[in-house]
Enzyme design. Structure first.
Site, short mmCIF file in Angstrom:
data_model
loop_
_atom_site.label_atom_id
_atom_site.label_comp_id
_atom_site.label_asym_id
_atom_site.label_seq_id
_atom_site.Cartn_x
_atom_site.Cartn_y
_atom_site.Cartn_z
N LEU A 115 0.68 -1.16 0.15
CA LEU A 115 -0.07 0.23 -0.06
C LEU A 115 0.84 1.38 0.04
CD1 LEU A 115 -2.74 -1.26 2.38
CD2 LEU A 115 -2.93 -1.02 0.03
N CYS A 116 2.19 1.11 -0.28
CA CYS A 116 3.05 2.12 -0.26
C CYS A 116 2.88 2.90 -1.69
CB CYS A 116 4.36 2.00 -0.05
SG CYS A 116 5.05 1.75 1.70
N HIS A 117 3.10 4.31 -1.85
CA HIS A 117 2.96 5.10 -2.97
C HIS A 117 4.26 5.07 -3.39
CE1 HIS A 117 -0.33 6.88 -0.59
NE2 HIS A 117 -0.85 7.12 -1.65
N MET A 119 8.74 4.84 5.38
CA MET A 119 9.04 3.52 4.65
C MET A 119 10.11 3.01 4.08
SD MET A 119 6.70 2.09 6.64
CE MET A 119 7.11 0.42 6.20
N GLU A 120 10.50 4.11 3.10
CA GLU A 120 11.74 4.05 2.33
C GLU A 120 13.05 4.04 3.30
OE1 GLU A 120 8.51 4.93 -0.47
OE2 GLU A 120 9.10 5.85 1.54
N ASP A 166 23.48 -11.85 5.49
CA ASP A 166 24.16 -12.82 4.44
C ASP A 166 25.48 -12.75 4.20
OD1 ASP A 166 23.66 -14.48 2.11
OD2 ASP A 166 24.12 -12.63 0.85
#
EC number: 4.6.1.17
Length: 354
Positions: free
Chosen positions: A80-82, A116-117, A131
């Site tokens: 739902l992120c733009h 969010m980014e 990793d």
């Protein structure tokens, strides 16, 4: 569009259905978000990464590129992120004895934020680090992926109340997202100290203009975010006028933090009083620390020799003066980062080095 109930989750409508928020009516403003996290591992891994001697070479560059790429793909990873036109993504790393810290800054100009980014950049960079080191330490743990600050939009500046404290493991063992945040500390509040101990820190800014609201300080937030990235619980920046810096030091030391870093008030101006106020609270000085900070500054900026900053011990609190300029703070960080862990361990009684 179904009307949103005040206080409800923004991505769920009143009928409980997931939705993408309509931001078309929002004003476009500059948006910045800073997030942090840490990979807790072994001292052996930290030493290998710092020496660039892992079996998979160039660990930090690979993780940095992965974090930047992750930020750019946030809208593909989180439904739902733009989609955003990012103007900058910066991923940086720091070290403690057994931790690689991660900090990411994301910037854009648009109608919605970039939290969010920034968070995705930290998470992806951290997973990439995992990793890269798993051949040596398969038990490494990615912790505390959290938002530190955000700016822009109608709400302006937001700062995490516990900016230095990890908000729980990424695996969900501690679900702090469901917990109400603690009240943010007042900029010049008294008595609300940081947790006592060597991994707590206070940032104190001596600036008459900033205290009066006529100047924007660019040093305190840099120090706060740097210390948070090193795993400190950070209080501040506390802002005091130059004439009140003695009261500011008393405030900063009231919670017996492990570290107090001041900026500003170290020059030759008649109002610059930070070194005098600092000397009055010290039990012992650390002249070599202050001299190294001056030497680092004068290597590129001869006027740095005019700084009168000092460093020393007030009880078991380390107090260090830095100049009130972004360049002076950067020089201070460069000098202090490799010294802090050993210095704080010594002060806490964890050994000596003749």
């Amino acid at each position: 569009m179904t009307e949103q109930t005040p206080g409800a989750l923004s991505h769920v409508d009143s009928e409980g259905r997931a939705r993408m928020v309509d931001v078309s009516a929002k004003a476009e403003t500059a948006r910045v978000a800073v997030a942090a996290g840490e990979l807790r591992t072994t001292a052996e891994v930290v030493a290998l990464v710092r020496a660039d001697d892992m079996p998979k070479a160039d660990v930090l560059s690979t993780a940095r590129l992965a974090g930047i790429s992750g930020a750019k793909k946030t809208s593909e990873l989180i439904p739902l992120c733009h989609q955003l036109a990012l103007s900058k993504v910066d991923v940086r790393f720091g070290f403690t004895t057994d931790t690689i810290t991660i900090e990411a800054t994301a910037k854009t100009k648009g109608p919605t934020g970039v939290e969010m980014e920034a968070l995705t950049a930290v998470a992806v960079a951290g997973l990439t680090l995992h990793d890269m080191v798993k051949a040596v330490d398969p038990a490494a743990v990615l912790n505390g992926v959290r938002l530190l600050t955000k700016d822009g939009g109608k709400h302006g500046h937001w700062q995490r109340p516990d900016a230095g404290a990890p908000s729980g493991s990424i695996s969900g063992e501690t679900d702090t997202a469901a917990m109400p945040p603690a009240p943010a500390p007042a900029i010049t509040g008294h008595g609300a100290g940081a947790p006592e101990g060597s991994r707590s820190a206070v940032v104190l800014v001596a600036s008459t203009g900033t205290a009066a609201g006529t100047r924007v300080d660019k040093t305190g937030p840099v120090l706060r975010n740097w210390l948070a990235g090193l795993g400190f619980s950070v209080r501040g920046p506390l802002v005091y006028a130059d004439a009140d810096i003695a009261a500011g030091l008393a405030d900063a030391l009231s919670g017996k933090p492990g570290l107090v870093i001041t900026t500003g008030g170290t020059g030759a101006s008649p109002t610059d009083a930070t070194p005098e106020a600092t000397r009055a609270v010290l039990d012992r000085e650390l002249p070599g620390v202050a001299e190294q900070i001056r030497l680092k500054g004068t290597a590129t900026f001869p006027l740095a020799a005019l700084s009168r900053g000092i460093a020393g011990l007030a009880g078991r609190s380390v107090v260090i003066n830095l100049p009130g300029s972004p360049g002076g703070v950067r020089d201070g960080i460069t000098v202090l980062e490799p010294l802090l862990d050993h210095l704080l361990a010594q002060v806490a009684g964890g050994g000596s080095h003749d």
